[in-house]
Scaffold this motif. Structure first.
Motif, PDB file in Angstrom:
ATOM      1  N   GLU A   1     -26.519 -91.811 -46.398  1.00  0.00           N
ATOM      2  CA  GLU A   1     -25.172 -91.377 -46.012  1.00  0.00           C
ATOM      3  C   GLU A   1     -24.511 -90.595 -47.140  1.00  0.00           C
TER       4      GLU A   1
ATOM      5  N   LYS B   1     -25.575 -89.170 -41.248  1.00  0.00           N
ATOM      6  CA  LYS B   1     -24.682 -90.113 -40.587  1.00  0.00           C
ATOM      7  C   LYS B   1     -25.462 -90.959 -39.590  1.00  0.00           C
TER       8      LYS B   1
ATOM      9  N   LEU C   1     -30.431 -92.010 -38.586  1.00  0.00           N
ATOM     10  CA  LEU C   1     -29.386 -91.173 -39.155  1.00  0.00           C
ATOM     11  C   LEU C   1     -29.765 -89.711 -38.957  1.00  0.00           C
TER      12      LEU C   1
END
Length: 237
Positions: free
Chosen positions: A141, A146, A159
């Motif tokens: 992150e 994300k 992610l």
């Protein structure tokens, strides 16, 4: 073909003893050469970019290219060790792979296939297995990815960055099959058996035939590896 033009480029790096040998492996699977120099060859199937690197210090890992990593490096140093290297910095996440953050004044431009050209099917991104998923998530992150789906409690998270490049983080022990860090996952649904048969026809070595998910004990998922040790999960879901 289309011209790659992104703020961050994600490249999977694979070591090799012979660029020619690794290149043959990928060419047989439908990958296209998008860049080449004396010591490396960069190939793609339109979804993932892989750099075959003959430098003796290359390890299986991920290189991310951007014009400015300054703030990212500051924040990463708060949670993990980051080392200065040529053209950027290197670090590692809990999977143990090398992450190279390369900084450049001019982003490379690759002509990539407009559609997935790989014989492996539909690429779902890079998969990593680790013990400390919380730290792995925090690192990725901070880099600019994300969380899209999943949770550490369920044993996996996916992610993605703004380009759609995916990183799947798997809790150690969650996958009932062999695991190589890093690996690339392909999901092909009902077409997977045909894709597996095609891989067999090409005489490509299958590292593991997985029957765990099939009640009829049919190998409907397989794992193969490139000459540098990168794993490829050819799965039906």
């Amino acid at each position: 073909m289309y011209q790659l033009n992104k703020k961050m480029i994600t490249i999977l790096e694979t070591p090799c003893n012979s660029i020619e040998e690794s290149s043959r492996f990928y060419t047989e699977l439908g990958f296209t050469t998008v860049d080449k120099d004396k010591n490396s060859e960069t190939i793609s199937d339109g979804k993932i970019i892989i750099r075959i690197n003959s430098d003796i210090y290359t390890r299986p890992g991920i290189k991310l290219i951007s014009t400015d990593w300054t703030n990212t490096i500051i924040n990463l140093k708060k949670i993990t060790k980051v080392v200065k290297a040529d053209n950027g910095h290197i670090l590692s996440d809990p999977s143990g792979i090398i992450i190279r953050l390369e900084q450049t004044n001019s982003m490379p431009q690759y002509n990539l296939p407009t559609e997935s050209s790989s014989e492996l099917g539909n690429c779902a991104g890079i998969s990593l297995e680790c013990l400390n998923t919380d730290l792995a998530i925090q690192i990725w992150e901070t880099i600019g990815f994300k969380m899209v789906t999943g949770s550490p409690e369920n044993g996996f998270v996916i992610l993605a960055n703004d380009n759609g490049d995916g990183i799947s983080i798997m809790q150690y022990g969650a996958c009932p099959h062999m695991f190589f860090n890093p690996s690339v996952t392909y999901f092909n649904g009902k077409n997977n058996i045909d894709i597996i048969n095609n891989i067999r026809d090409k005489k490509i070595t299958i590292t593991e035939e997985i029957t765990h998910f099939n009640k009829q004990n049919i190998a409907d998922n397989i794992i193969i590896r490139d000459p540098g040790g990168i794993g490829f999960f050819i799965f039906n879901d």
